[in-house]
Write an enzyme that holds these catalytic residues in place. Sequence first.
Site, PDB file in Angstrom:
ATOM      1  N   ASP A  44      56.748  47.538   3.751  1.00  0.00           N
ATOM      2  CA  ASP A  44      58.217  47.634   4.220  1.00  0.00           C
ATOM      3  C   ASP A  44      57.831  47.296   5.862  1.00  0.00           C
ATOM      4  O   ASP A  44      56.989  47.705   6.378  1.00  0.00           O
ATOM      5  CB  ASP A  44      58.771  48.921   4.305  1.00  0.00           C
ATOM      6  CG  ASP A  44      59.722  48.915   2.987  1.00  0.00           C
ATOM      7  OD1 ASP A  44      59.825  47.805   2.159  1.00  0.00           O
ATOM      8  OD2 ASP A  44      60.172  50.129   2.640  1.00  0.00           O
ATOM      9  N   LYS A  67      62.242  45.245   5.111  1.00  0.00           N
ATOM     10  CA  LYS A  67      63.477  46.005   4.711  1.00  0.00           C
ATOM     11  C   LYS A  67      63.664  46.989   6.036  1.00  0.00           C
ATOM     12  O   LYS A  67      63.320  47.959   6.270  1.00  0.00           O
ATOM     13  CB  LYS A  67      63.100  46.919   3.531  1.00  0.00           C
ATOM     14  CG  LYS A  67      62.744  46.333   2.154  1.00  0.00           C
ATOM     15  CD  LYS A  67      63.864  45.554   1.459  1.00  0.00           C
ATOM     16  CE  LYS A  67      65.015  46.522   0.879  1.00  0.00           C
ATOM     17  NZ  LYS A  67      66.015  45.515   0.335  1.00  0.00           N
ATOM     18  N   MET A 188      70.525  55.708   9.672  1.00  0.00           N
ATOM     19  CA  MET A 188      71.057  54.233   9.731  1.00  0.00           C
ATOM     20  C   MET A 188      72.413  54.397  10.131  1.00  0.00           C
ATOM     21  O   MET A 188      73.465  53.823   9.583  1.00  0.00           O
ATOM     22  CB  MET A 188      71.024  53.611   8.381  1.00  0.00           C
ATOM     23  CG  MET A 188      69.593  53.381   7.804  1.00  0.00           C
ATOM     24  SD  MET A 188      69.557  52.912   6.303  1.00  0.00           S
ATOM     25  CE  MET A 188      69.551  54.400   5.194  1.00  0.00           C
TER      26      MET A 188
END
Length: 269
Positions: A44, A67, A188
């Site tokens: 990632d 990602k 996030m």
Amino acid sequence: MNNDTPSSFITGRCTLVGAGPGDPELLTVKAVKAIQAATVLLVDDLVNDEIVQAYARPGARIVHVGKRGGCKSTPQAFIERLMITAVREGETVVRLKGGDPFIFGRGGEEVEHLREAGIECTVVNGITAGLAAVTALGVPLTHRDHAQGVVFVTGHAKTGAGAAEDPTDWRALAATAYNARLTLVIYMGVSGAGHIERELLQGLPGDTPVAVIQHASLPHQRHIATTLGNLQNGIAEAGLASPAVIVVGDVLRGLAAAEVPVDADKFGT
């Protein structure tokens, strides 16, 4: 090999490995051993390059499968096909993921797809960013005087057909956090900070302490200590961006009292 290959004929294996929040020294011993054994590494974007450089075996095939929230990412279905194909070809596959594979890392989806293909996999936990972020500030997530529990929640809504407009009921979560004395750790959430702030203020006081930590555990880590009522403005004034974790709760009161909330020149490790 085709998709109907019996599991008894599959000679490869797959491991989902948590690379932790970024600091290579926070890797587990088990993670290091898995990385060293891999012949194929699917990595990632949020995994520190130093980890791959230090521990990947010579000749290992390294595939970067980006990602990262807010950026163009490798399609999840494509990553899953790569994993299955490599295992069927006899490779020792490590899916190297930032943080922990089972905390907002889509590890659960990958395990399901591997099992559907007749492939069992091993999971190696990593230190999740929400834990590392507050620890780097010398703050606990729980405290007998301030917080009886902790909630990890994503601030990034699932998109696409059938997705709810806002799957997280922030108002209900705020009321629960207030009544049950919980710390909220929001992954996030930077891009939606304004919405999160407005919704959480329906159940939490505006002076509830908040910290936002960017690049947790890395040398260039930055953070702000502010209040819920100033969350969006604090992030904007400090110029913080993803990857970052938002922490909300009374466990931060000592930190908030010790720092100037939004003077970017005063932020750092």
